[in-house]
Design a protein around this motif. Structure first.
Motif, PDB file in Angstrom:
ATOM      1  N   LEU A 227       8.560   8.344  -3.306  1.00  0.00           N
ATOM      2  CA  LEU A 227       8.575   9.348  -4.370  1.00  0.00           C
ATOM      3  C   LEU A 227       8.346  10.729  -3.776  1.00  0.00           C
ATOM      4  O   LEU A 227       7.464  10.914  -2.935  1.00  0.00           O
ATOM      5  CB  LEU A 227       7.469   9.044  -5.391  1.00  0.00           C
ATOM      6  N   THR A 228       9.135  11.693  -4.208  1.00  0.00           N
ATOM      7  CA  THR A 228       8.869  13.096  -3.887  1.00  0.00           C
ATOM      8  C   THR A 228       8.821  13.868  -5.198  1.00  0.00           C
ATOM      9  O   THR A 228       9.588  13.589  -6.127  1.00  0.00           O
ATOM     10  CB  THR A 228       9.956  13.703  -2.974  1.00  0.00           C
TER      11      THR A 228
ATOM     12  N   LEU B  31      -3.774  34.916 -15.250  1.00  0.00           N
ATOM     13  CA  LEU B  31      -2.994  34.073 -14.343  1.00  0.00           C
ATOM     14  C   LEU B  31      -2.841  34.820 -13.019  1.00  0.00           C
ATOM     15  O   LEU B  31      -2.220  35.880 -12.971  1.00  0.00           O
ATOM     16  CB  LEU B  31      -1.623  33.768 -14.949  1.00  0.00           C
ATOM     17  N   ILE B  32      -3.419  34.282 -11.964  1.00  0.00           N
ATOM     18  CA  ILE B  32      -3.358  34.988 -10.675  1.00  0.00           C
ATOM     19  C   ILE B  32      -2.219  34.485  -9.797  1.00  0.00           C
ATOM     20  O   ILE B  32      -1.941  35.076  -8.750  1.00  0.00           O
ATOM     21  CB  ILE B  32      -4.694  34.885  -9.912  1.00  0.00           C
ATOM     22  N   GLY B  33      -1.574  33.418 -10.213  1.00  0.00           N
ATOM     23  CA  GLY B  33      -0.427  32.973  -9.433  1.00  0.00           C
ATOM     24  C   GLY B  33      -0.019  31.541  -9.736  1.00  0.00           C
ATOM     25  O   GLY B  33      -0.786  30.760 -10.285  1.00  0.00           O
ATOM     26  N   VAL B  34       1.240  31.256  -9.381  1.00  0.00           N
ATOM     27  CA  VAL B  34       1.787  29.901  -9.481  1.00  0.00           C
ATOM     28  C   VAL B  34       2.332  29.533  -8.100  1.00  0.00           C
ATOM     29  O   VAL B  34       3.141  30.271  -7.532  1.00  0.00           O
ATOM     30  CB  VAL B  34       2.911  29.821 -10.533  1.00  0.00           C
ATOM     31  N   ARG B  35       1.868  28.446  -7.562  1.00  0.00           N
ATOM     32  CA  ARG B  35       2.314  27.974  -6.252  1.00  0.00           C
ATOM     33  C   ARG B  35       2.855  26.561  -6.397  1.00  0.00           C
ATOM     34  O   ARG B  35       2.424  25.792  -7.259  1.00  0.00           O
ATOM     35  CB  ARG B  35       1.167  27.977  -5.241  1.00  0.00           C
ATOM     36  N   THR B  36       3.794  26.198  -5.525  1.00  0.00           N
ATOM     37  CA  THR B  36       4.377  24.860  -5.566  1.00  0.00           C
ATOM     38  C   THR B  36       4.277  24.211  -4.188  1.00  0.00           C
ATOM     39  O   THR B  36       4.720  24.789  -3.178  1.00  0.00           O
ATOM     40  CB  THR B  36       5.857  24.911  -6.000  1.00  0.00           C
ATOM     41  N   LEU B  37       3.698  23.035  -4.149  1.00  0.00           N
ATOM     42  CA  LEU B  37       3.647  22.210  -2.941  1.00  0.00           C
ATOM     43  C   LEU B  37       4.543  21.001  -3.170  1.00  0.00           C
ATOM     44  O   LEU B  37       4.812  20.611  -4.306  1.00  0.00           O
ATOM     45  CB  LEU B  37       2.224  21.720  -2.673  1.00  0.00           C
ATOM     46  N   GLN B  38       4.993  20.402  -2.089  1.00  0.00           N
ATOM     47  CA  GLN B  38       5.735  19.147  -2.248  1.00  0.00           C
ATOM     48  C   GLN B  38       4.796  17.977  -1.972  1.00  0.00           C
ATOM     49  O   GLN B  38       4.112  17.945  -0.950  1.00  0.00           O
ATOM     50  CB  GLN B  38       6.946  19.064  -1.325  1.00  0.00           C
ATOM     51  N   MET B  39       4.765  17.058  -2.906  1.00  0.00           N
ATOM     52  CA  MET B  39       3.964  15.851  -2.743  1.00  0.00           C
ATOM     53  C   MET B  39       4.893  14.662  -2.565  1.00  0.00           C
ATOM     54  O   MET B  39       5.919  14.554  -3.239  1.00  0.00           O
ATOM     55  CB  MET B  39       3.065  15.626  -3.963  1.00  0.00           C
ATOM     56  N   SER B  40       4.549  13.792  -1.627  1.00  0.00           N
ATOM     57  CA  SER B  40       5.321  12.572  -1.426  1.00  0.00           C
ATOM     58  C   SER B  40       4.384  11.380  -1.463  1.00  0.00           C
ATOM     59  O   SER B  40       3.208  11.476  -1.098  1.00  0.00           O
ATOM     60  CB  SER B  40       6.069  12.611  -0.089  1.00  0.00           C
ATOM     61  N   VAL B  41       4.918  10.265  -1.927  1.00  0.00           N
ATOM     62  CA  VAL B  41       4.187   9.002  -1.931  1.00  0.00           C
ATOM     63  C   VAL B  41       5.105   7.962  -1.299  1.00  0.00           C
ATOM     64  O   VAL B  41       6.202   7.705  -1.814  1.00  0.00           O
ATOM     65  CB  VAL B  41       3.796   8.564  -3.353  1.00  0.00           C
TER      66      VAL B  41
ATOM     67  N   SER C  43       0.847  -1.187   0.000  1.00  0.00           N
ATOM     68  CA  SER C  43       0.000   0.000   0.000  1.00  0.00           C
ATOM     69  C   SER C  43       0.884   1.239   0.000  1.00  0.00           C
ATOM     70  O   SER C  43       2.043   1.193   0.411  1.00  0.00           O
ATOM     71  CB  SER C  43      -0.926   0.023   1.225  1.00  0.00           C
ATOM     72  N   CYS C  44       0.331   2.355  -0.482  1.00  0.00           N
ATOM     73  CA  CYS C  44       1.067   3.611  -0.576  1.00  0.00           C
ATOM     74  C   CYS C  44       0.256   4.732   0.059  1.00  0.00           C
ATOM     75  O   CYS C  44      -0.981   4.729   0.002  1.00  0.00           O
ATOM     76  CB  CYS C  44       1.357   3.960  -2.039  1.00  0.00           C
ATOM     77  N   THR C  45       0.965   5.687   0.647  1.00  0.00           N
ATOM     78  CA  THR C  45       0.321   6.823   1.297  1.00  0.00           C
ATOM     79  C   THR C  45       0.820   8.127   0.678  1.00  0.00           C
ATOM     80  O   THR C  45       2.023   8.413   0.722  1.00  0.00           O
ATOM     81  CB  THR C  45       0.623   6.835   2.808  1.00  0.00           C
ATOM     82  N   PRO C  46      -0.078   8.923   0.080  1.00  0.00           N
ATOM     83  CA  PRO C  46       0.334  10.226  -0.466  1.00  0.00           C
ATOM     84  C   PRO C  46       0.190  11.322   0.583  1.00  0.00           C
ATOM     85  O   PRO C  46      -0.730  11.286   1.413  1.00  0.00           O
ATOM     86  CB  PRO C  46      -0.644  10.429  -1.623  1.00  0.00           C
ATOM     87  N   LEU C  47       1.079  12.297   0.537  1.00  0.00           N
ATOM     88  CA  LEU C  47       1.016  13.448   1.434  1.00  0.00           C
ATOM     89  C   LEU C  47       1.326  14.719   0.651  1.00  0.00           C
ATOM     90  O   LEU C  47       2.099  14.694  -0.312  1.00  0.00           O
ATOM     91  CB  LEU C  47       2.020  13.308   2.584  1.00  0.00           C
ATOM     92  N   LEU C  48       0.733  15.843   1.092  1.00  0.00           N
ATOM     93  CA  LEU C  48       0.999  17.147   0.491  1.00  0.00           C
ATOM     94  C   LEU C  48       1.478  18.110   1.564  1.00  0.00           C
ATOM     95  O   LEU C  48       0.935  18.132   2.681  1.00  0.00           O
ATOM     96  CB  LEU C  48      -0.260  17.712  -0.167  1.00  0.00           C
ATOM     97  N   SER C  49       2.473  18.917   1.247  1.00  0.00           N
ATOM     98  CA  SER C  49       2.937  19.922   2.191  1.00  0.00           C
ATOM     99  C   SER C  49       1.877  20.997   2.379  1.00  0.00           C
ATOM    100  O   SER C  49       0.991  21.177   1.540  1.00  0.00           O
ATOM    101  CB  SER C  49       4.242  20.552   1.676  1.00  0.00           C
ATOM    102  N   GLY C  50       1.974  21.701   3.508  1.00  0.00           N
ATOM    103  CA  GLY C  50       1.058  22.809   3.773  1.00  0.00           C
ATOM    104  C   GLY C  50      -0.387  22.393   3.904  1.00  0.00           C
ATOM    105  O   GLY C  50      -1.296  23.214   3.721  1.00  0.00           O
ATOM    106  N   GLY C  51      -0.622  21.126   4.217  1.00  0.00           N
ATOM    107  CA  GLY C  51      -1.998  20.653   4.338  1.00  0.00           C
ATOM    108  C   GLY C  51      -2.750  20.646   3.029  1.00  0.00           C
ATOM    109  O   GLY C  51      -3.981  20.563   3.010  1.00  0.00           O
ATOM    110  N   GLY C  52      -2.004  20.744   1.915  1.00  0.00           N
ATOM    111  CA  GLY C  52      -2.656  20.734   0.604  1.00  0.00           C
ATOM    112  C   GLY C  52      -3.413  22.015   0.299  1.00  0.00           C
ATOM    113  O   GLY C  52      -4.290  22.029  -0.568  1.00  0.00           O
TER     114      GLY C  52
END
Length: 206
Positions: free
Chosen positions: A171-172, A66-76, A38-47
């Motif tokens: 995976l990140t 375009l009102i903005g570009v944001r980057t979150l880190q996702m891990s699996v 099984s795999c668990t995904p997570l997002l930084s900043g609470g998504g």
């Protein structure tokens, strides 16, 4: 004459019988595979991606803004190395102002506020740099593409071969969110309007 009629009638009934019986049944096959992993995904900043308040006067009337570009880190994180696909499910389906984007909700029930795009940037699988890939035919073929299209399935591949996904345990990836508001000449912005995008990011086992 009656004897001949009876014979012909009986012959017709016998000839039709096999066809009638052949259409009365159909087979159903149920298949699948249970995996112990099984795999668990997570997002930084609470998504959460929050653009704050934006003035309607700063938005373009005849084209998207375009009102903005944001980057979150996702891990699996998985129990063991396994082939996985990544699926983005638009919880505001039908509200996107473009076919490939994810929706931001509706104004007055029918005006599409805008859309956002997701991109998978700089993926690292088990400490090794890999490339994002996508399948448009449910895994029969793959190609390099960082765009996380909600209509298709994404995964990662070795840098030397984008034709197939590779098994991975950890995976990140940088999840880039590009958000646009639709042209305002068709929107009622006389009152405050919430930007209401929502998606479910799902891990699917290949």
């Amino acid at each position: 004459m009656n004897k001949l009629l009876k014979t012909v009638t009986s012959t017709l009934l016998i000839a039709c019988a096999p066809a009638a019986f052949a259409a009365s049944t159909v087979d159903l096959t149920v298949t699948g595979l249970i995996t112990p992993n099984s795999c668990t995904p997570l997002l930084s900043g609470g998504g959460q991606v929050d653009y704050g308040k934006i003035s309607a006067k700063d938005l373009k009337t005849t084209q998207s803004t375009l009102i903005g570009v944001r980057t979150l880190q996702m891990s699996v994180s998985c129990d063991a190395p396994i082939l996985v696909g990544l699926k983005a499910i638009d919880n505001r389906s039908g509200s996107s102002a473009t076919l490939q984007g994810m929706g931001l909700g509706l104004i007055n029930g029918d005006q599409k506020l805008g859309y956002y795009y997701l991109y998978l940037r700089n993926p690292i699988a088990d400490t090794v740099a890999v490339q994002p890939i996508v399948t448009e035919d449910n895994g029969r073929s793959w190609m390099n593409d960082a765009f996380w299209n909600p209509q298709y399935l994404s995964s990662v591949a070795a840098m030397s071969d984008d034709s197939q996904p590779i098994p991975m345990q950890n995976l990140t990836v940088d999840l880039e969110v590009q958000t646009l508001i639709a042209r305002t000449d068709g929107l009622d912005l006389s009152n405050e309007v919430p930007i209401d995008g929502s998606a479910t990011l799902e891990v699917k086992y290949l």
